[in-house]
Design an enzyme around this catalytic site. Structure first.
Site, PDB file in Angstrom:
ATOM      1  N   GLY A  14     -29.967 117.985  48.237  1.00 46.26           N
ATOM      2  CA  GLY A  14     -29.074 119.052  47.764  1.00 46.26           C
ATOM      3  C   GLY A  14     -29.094 120.044  48.971  1.00 46.26           C
ATOM      4  CB  SER A  20     -28.971 124.737  51.263  1.00 41.66           C
ATOM      5  OG  SER A  20     -27.590 124.467  51.598  1.00 41.66           O
ATOM      6  CB  ILE A  21     -31.613 127.514  47.331  1.00 43.33           C
ATOM      7  CG1 ILE A  21     -30.829 128.717  47.155  1.00 43.33           C
ATOM      8  CG2 ILE A  21     -32.955 127.583  46.646  1.00 43.33           C
ATOM      9  CD1 ILE A  21     -30.401 128.861  45.671  1.00 43.33           C
ATOM     10  CG  ASP A  65     -22.452 110.477  44.709  1.00 45.50           C
ATOM     11  OD1 ASP A  65     -22.841 110.992  43.586  1.00 45.50           O
ATOM     12  OD2 ASP A  65     -21.286 110.467  45.081  1.00 45.50           O
ATOM     13  CB  VAL A  66     -27.070 112.292  41.466  1.00 43.34           C
ATOM     14  CG1 VAL A  66     -28.261 112.824  42.634  1.00 43.34           C
ATOM     15  CG2 VAL A  66     -26.262 113.568  41.395  1.00 43.34           C
ATOM     16  CE1 TYR A 157     -23.683 129.291  37.590  1.00 47.04           C
ATOM     17  CE2 TYR A 157     -24.823 128.840  35.669  1.00 47.04           C
ATOM     18  CZ  TYR A 157     -24.617 128.551  36.795  1.00 47.04           C
ATOM     19  OH  TYR A 157     -25.707 127.691  37.516  1.00 47.04           O
ATOM     20  CE  LYS A 164     -27.885 125.275  37.790  1.00 48.97           C
ATOM     21  NZ  LYS A 164     -28.337 124.252  38.725  1.00 48.97           N
ATOM     22  CB  THR A 195     -25.654 129.037  48.808  1.00 45.35           C
ATOM     23  OG1 THR A 195     -25.149 128.881  47.519  1.00 45.35           O
ATOM     24  CG2 THR A 195     -27.103 129.478  48.652  1.00 45.35           C
ATOM     25  CG  LEU A 196     -20.910 125.072  50.901  1.00 44.61           C
ATOM     26  CD1 LEU A 196     -19.955 125.795  51.669  1.00 44.61           C
ATOM     27  CD2 LEU A 196     -21.282 123.528  51.318  1.00 44.61           C
TER      28      LEU A 196
HETATM   29  C1  1JT Z   1     -22.755 125.551  41.094  1.00 42.85           C
HETATM   30  C2  1JT Z   1     -21.922 126.583  41.843  1.00 42.85           C
HETATM   31  C3  1JT Z   1     -24.157 126.119  40.769  1.00 42.85           C
HETATM   32  C4  1JT Z   1     -22.413 127.918  41.959  1.00 42.85           C
HETATM   33  C5  1JT Z   1     -23.656 128.302  41.435  1.00 42.85           C
HETATM   34  C6  1JT Z   1     -24.285 127.215  40.934  1.00 42.85           C
HETATM   35  N1  1JT Z   1     -25.375 127.921  40.457  1.00 42.85           N
HETATM   36  C7  1JT Z   1     -25.445 129.175  40.844  1.00 42.85           C
HETATM   37  N2  1JT Z   1     -24.374 129.497  41.345  1.00 42.85           N
HETATM   38  C8  1JT Z   1     -23.915 130.624  41.953  1.00 42.85           C
HETATM   39  C9  1JT Z   1     -23.169 131.455  40.940  1.00 42.85           C
HETATM   40  C10 1JT Z   1     -21.641 130.873  40.661  1.00 42.85           C
HETATM   41  C11 1JT Z   1     -20.930 131.532  39.652  1.00 42.85           C
HETATM   42  C12 1JT Z   1     -21.448 132.737  39.045  1.00 42.85           C
HETATM   43  C13 1JT Z   1     -22.756 133.323  39.405  1.00 42.85           C
HETATM   44  C14 1JT Z   1     -23.552 132.449  40.411  1.00 42.85           C
HETATM   45  C15 1JT Z   1     -20.758 126.283  42.380  1.00 42.85           C
HETATM   46  C16 1JT Z   1     -20.419 124.831  42.389  1.00 42.85           C
HETATM   47  C17 1JT Z   1     -20.705 124.138  41.373  1.00 42.85           C
HETATM   48  C18 1JT Z   1     -22.334 124.301  41.017  1.00 42.85           C
HETATM   49  O1  1JT Z   1     -20.673 133.405  37.969  1.00 42.85           O
HETATM   50  C19 1JT Z   1     -20.432 134.659  37.988  1.00 42.85           C
HETATM   51  C20 1JT Z   1     -19.683 131.051  39.183  1.00 42.85           C
END
Ligand code: 1JT
Length: 257
Positions: A14, A20-21, A65-66, A157, A164, A195-196
């Site tokens: 990842g 990146s974390i 690629d998982v 989210y 998750k 992050t990205l």
């Molecule tokens: C993904 C993305 C997993 C962003 C993520 C994630 N886990 C944390 N974040 C940051 C985040 C994203 C949103 C959020 C709060 C934190 C993007 C690509 C797919 C996997 O909501 C307010 C949307």
């Protein structure tokens, strides 16, 4: 090399770029003497991961690629050939189509739902299964990353929260399965970090501001702080901890209003 992870090996899934974390976890593990393999998903990320891995002596870079079982098989086969054994897996992989991370949750498509779960939740089990043979008898540790959106409603989210939640439940079931073999499985619930993955998330700056205002520590966390806990979970200091989620979130999760 000295450090509490000397003579240990690990694989990090990842890493995308230096923010990146996963990269902060890699640095923390390497700083304690762990030898590392990095995986990347798709050619688009290969160059970036290779150039970062060059900073870490003796590291290995492999495609994985998982969503492709044959690629996971091949990656773990190579790790077995190169390292001979494996102590740590850092699973820092998640994906959902951008459109799914905005608007109402009830609009989630079947495709978005399935893909987010395949990449972000099922992959932990897929990877854990392939790592067993290499971890046998080594007090191994598997670490994954999660977010509070799995247990509380965080606007936008959406389906990632559901994925998750499945990931965190997988941590508990895997911990029960693998504990008898001495393998521990835990998650780190990280506060928001730029992050990205976070880039392009609507309202992300407001989320960071909210944490800085409301969390007990009155600030956001850094990727390096997640890396430290990752090295703790990988090493002997956490030998009694499995099946749990550790929060690296400046204490935000304890707050009510
Ligand atoms: C993904 C993305 C997993 C962003 C993520 C994630 N886990 C944390 N974040 C940051 C985040 C994203 C949103 C959020 C709060 C934190 C993007 C690509 C797919 C996997 O909501 C307010 C949307």
């Amino acid at each position: 090399m000295s450090g509490f992870l000397a003579n240990k090996t690990g694989v990090i899934l990842g890493v995308a770029n230096k923010r990146s974390i996963a990269w902060a976890c890699a640095r923390a593990l390497a700083d304690q003497g762990m030898r590392l393999a990095f995986t990347y998903a798709g050619e688009r990320l290969e160059k970036s991961v290779r150039s970062l891995a060059e900073e870490i002596e003796g590291s290995l870079v492999l495609p994985c690629d998982v969503t492709k079982p044959a690629e996971i098989d091949a990656a773990f086969e190579r790790i077995g050939e190169e390292f001979g054994y494996l102590d740590t897996v850092v699973h820092a992989v998640a994906f959902a189509p951008r459109e799914e991370l905005q608007g109402d949750f009830y609009h989630t498509t079947k495709e978005g739902y399935m893909l987010s779960h395949e990449v972000s939740a099922y992959s932990l089990t897929a990877v854990a299964r392939r790592s067993l043979a290499l971890m046998e008898g080594r007090q191994g540790s598997i670490v994954t990353l999660t977010y509070i959106g799995s247990e509380r409603v965080v606007e936008n989210y959406n389906v990632m929260g559901i994925a998750k939640a499945a990931l965190e439940a997988s941590v508990r079931y895997l911990a029960a399965d693998l504990g008898p073999r001495g393998i521990r499985v835990n998650a780190i619930s990280a506060g928001p970090i730029r992050t990205l993955s976070a880039s392009g998330v609507q309202g992300f700056s407001e989320i960071l501001d909210h944490i800085a205002k409301k969390s007990p520590l009155k600030r956001n966390i850094t990727a390096e702080e997640v890396g430290s806990v990752c090295s703790f979970l990988a090493g002997p200091m956490s030998s009694g901890i499995t099946g749990t989620t550790i929060y690296v979130d400046a204490g935000f999760h304890v707050m009510g209003i």
